[in-house]
Design a protein around this motif. Structure first.
Motif, PDB file in Angstrom:
ATOM      1  N   ILE A   1       0.841  -1.199   0.000  1.00 10.26           N
ATOM      2  CA  ILE A   1       0.000   0.000   0.000  1.00 10.26           C
ATOM      3  C   ILE A   1       0.876   1.249   0.000  1.00 10.26           C
ATOM      4  N   GLY A   2       0.490   2.173  -0.865  1.00  7.07           N
ATOM      5  CA  GLY A   2       1.174   3.459  -0.938  1.00  7.07           C
ATOM      6  C   GLY A   2       2.466   3.431  -1.737  1.00  7.07           C
ATOM      7  N   LYS A   3       2.799   2.330  -2.366  1.00  7.13           N
ATOM      8  CA  LYS A   3       4.030   2.228  -3.155  1.00  7.13           C
ATOM      9  C   LYS A   3       3.695   1.679  -4.536  1.00  7.13           C
ATOM     10  N   PRO A   4       3.240   2.573  -5.421  1.00  6.73           N
ATOM     11  CA  PRO A   4       2.863   2.111  -6.754  1.00  6.73           C
ATOM     12  C   PRO A   4       4.021   1.505  -7.538  1.00  6.73           C
ATOM     13  N   GLU A   5       5.254   1.812  -7.129  1.00  8.17           N
ATOM     14  CA  GLU A   5       6.417   1.269  -7.835  1.00  8.17           C
ATOM     15  C   GLU A   5       6.792  -0.128  -7.323  1.00  8.17           C
ATOM     16  N   ALA A   6       6.190  -0.522  -6.204  1.00 10.94           N
ATOM     17  CA  ALA A   6       6.490  -1.843  -5.637  1.00 10.94           C
ATOM     18  C   ALA A   6       6.000  -2.940  -6.580  1.00 10.94           C
ATOM     19  N   PRO A   7       6.728  -4.043  -6.627  1.00 10.56           N
ATOM     20  CA  PRO A   7       6.314  -5.137  -7.518  1.00 10.56           C
ATOM     21  C   PRO A   7       4.995  -5.758  -7.043  1.00 10.56           C
ATOM     22  N   ILE A   8       4.250  -6.252  -8.004  1.00  9.26           N
ATOM     23  CA  ILE A   8       2.993  -6.942  -7.700  1.00  9.26           C
ATOM     24  C   ILE A   8       3.316  -8.417  -7.492  1.00  9.26           C
ATOM     25  N   ARG A   9       2.895  -8.918  -6.347  1.00 10.82           N
ATOM     26  CA  ARG A   9       3.091 -10.333  -6.025  1.00 10.82           C
ATOM     27  C   ARG A   9       1.837 -11.120  -6.349  1.00 10.82           C
ATOM     28  N   ARG A  10       2.023 -12.330  -6.827  1.00  8.44           N
ATOM     29  CA  ARG A  10       0.908 -13.251  -7.081  1.00  8.44           C
ATOM     30  C   ARG A  10       0.910 -14.271  -5.947  1.00  8.44           C
ATOM     31  N   GLU A  11      -0.259 -14.464  -5.346  1.00 12.13           N
ATOM     32  CA  GLU A  11      -0.346 -15.391  -4.227  1.00 12.13           C
ATOM     33  C   GLU A  11      -1.673 -16.141  -4.303  1.00 12.13           C
ATOM     34  N   TRP A  12      -1.624 -17.456  -4.071  1.00  8.28           N
ATOM     35  CA  TRP A  12      -2.844 -18.261  -4.054  1.00  8.28           C
ATOM     36  C   TRP A  12      -3.359 -18.332  -2.627  1.00  8.28           C
ATOM     37  N   ASN A  13      -4.613 -17.945  -2.430  1.00 12.69           N
ATOM     38  CA  ASN A  13      -5.254 -17.999  -1.117  1.00 12.69           C
ATOM     39  C   ASN A  13      -6.300 -19.100  -1.118  1.00 12.69           C
ATOM     40  N   SER A  14      -6.175 -20.015  -0.168  1.00 14.52           N
ATOM     41  CA  SER A  14      -7.154 -21.107  -0.094  1.00 14.52           C
ATOM     42  C   SER A  14      -8.383 -20.638   0.669  1.00 14.52           C
ATOM     43  N   PHE A  15      -9.542 -21.100   0.223  1.00 14.05           N
ATOM     44  CA  PHE A  15     -10.776 -20.696   0.897  1.00 14.05           C
ATOM     45  C   PHE A  15     -11.809 -21.813   0.945  1.00 14.05           C
ATOM     46  N   HIS A  16     -11.457 -22.995   0.495  1.00 15.80           N
ATOM     47  CA  HIS A  16     -12.394 -24.118   0.540  1.00 15.80           C
ATOM     48  C   HIS A  16     -11.603 -25.419   0.519  1.00 15.80           C
ATOM     49  N   ALA A  17     -12.029 -26.385   1.336  1.00 18.36           N
ATOM     50  CA  ALA A  17     -11.364 -27.691   1.348  1.00 18.36           C
ATOM     51  C   ALA A  17     -12.401 -28.796   1.504  1.00 18.36           C
ATOM     52  N   GLU A  18     -12.109 -29.918   0.891  1.00 15.14           N
ATOM     53  CA  GLU A  18     -12.928 -31.128   1.026  1.00 15.14           C
ATOM     54  C   GLU A  18     -11.963 -32.286   1.220  1.00 15.14           C
ATOM     55  N   SER A  19     -12.375 -33.284   1.993  1.00 14.99           N
ATOM     56  CA  SER A  19     -11.500 -34.443   2.182  1.00 14.99           C
ATOM     57  C   SER A  19     -12.322 -35.724   2.086  1.00 14.99           C
TER      58      SER A  19
END
Length: 192
Positions: free
Chosen positions: A146-164
């Protein structure tokens, strides 16, 4: 947690992961078919099910000669108990006899007893072979400080559902595809 397979659509993916924590489905779930272990390896296999059902005593009387005993038991079970019997001989693991008596079939309103037995065999064998899987649904998030438009954009996978507890890779793959086919907004409702 290593994925065996990953299915993706756009910003969503479902990972298929081997589930090593599942217990024997014969002791974890209510099963309708009965299973008798045929001791072909001098007790070197655990029993498929410790409760062989109402015809266990009949099997024990003929089990000493398992080759002829299988035929004798199947005939007895069919003639005297109207049973559907299936012998299961996996490539590795315990040989077993699975059956439903006429009383079981009537009590539970089973229309296709052979199909039900084969389903329970398949589930058990998947567990015995270590083929039980979990699904992990994830959404891609693009993150920037936040507040650093020159900062690199990171890609991250967020888990939100699981089945077993998915027995067999075919079933797990089908469930993963079904999950991706549904609107992602419904996933939270499915996970309970």
């Amino acid at each position: 947690m290593t994925s065996l397979a990953t299915l993706s659509r756009g910003d969503y993916r479902v990972r298929i992961i081997q589930d090593s924590d599942q217990r024997n489905p014969r002791s974890e779930f209510t099963n309708l078919a009965h299973a008798l272990t045929i001791d072909t390896h001098l007790g070197n296999y655990i029993e498929v099910d410790p409760d062989g059902g109402p015809l266990e005593a009949a099997w024990k009387r003929v089990a000493w000669n398992y080759k002829a005993g299988v035929d004798t038991f199947e005939r007895y079970a069919r003639i005297y108990h109207g049973a559907t019997v299936i012998e299961h001989r996996p490539a590795r693991g315990a040989v077993s006899l699975w059956y439903l008596t006429a009383a079981d079939i009537e009590e539970h309103g089973i229309e296709n007893p052979e199909a039900l037995i084969r389903t329970e065999i398949s589930q058990y064998q998947a567990w015995a072979d270590g083929e039980v899987y979990s699904l992990l649904a994830e959404k891609l998030a693009l993150l920037q400080e936040i507040g650093k438009p020159e900062a690199p954009i990171r890609r991250e996978w967020n888990s939100f559902h699981a089945e077993s507890g998915l027995y067999g890779i075919e079933y797990a793959t089908e469930a993963a595809n079904d999950l991706l086919d549904r609107a992602p907004e419904t996933w939270a409702a499915v996970s309970g």
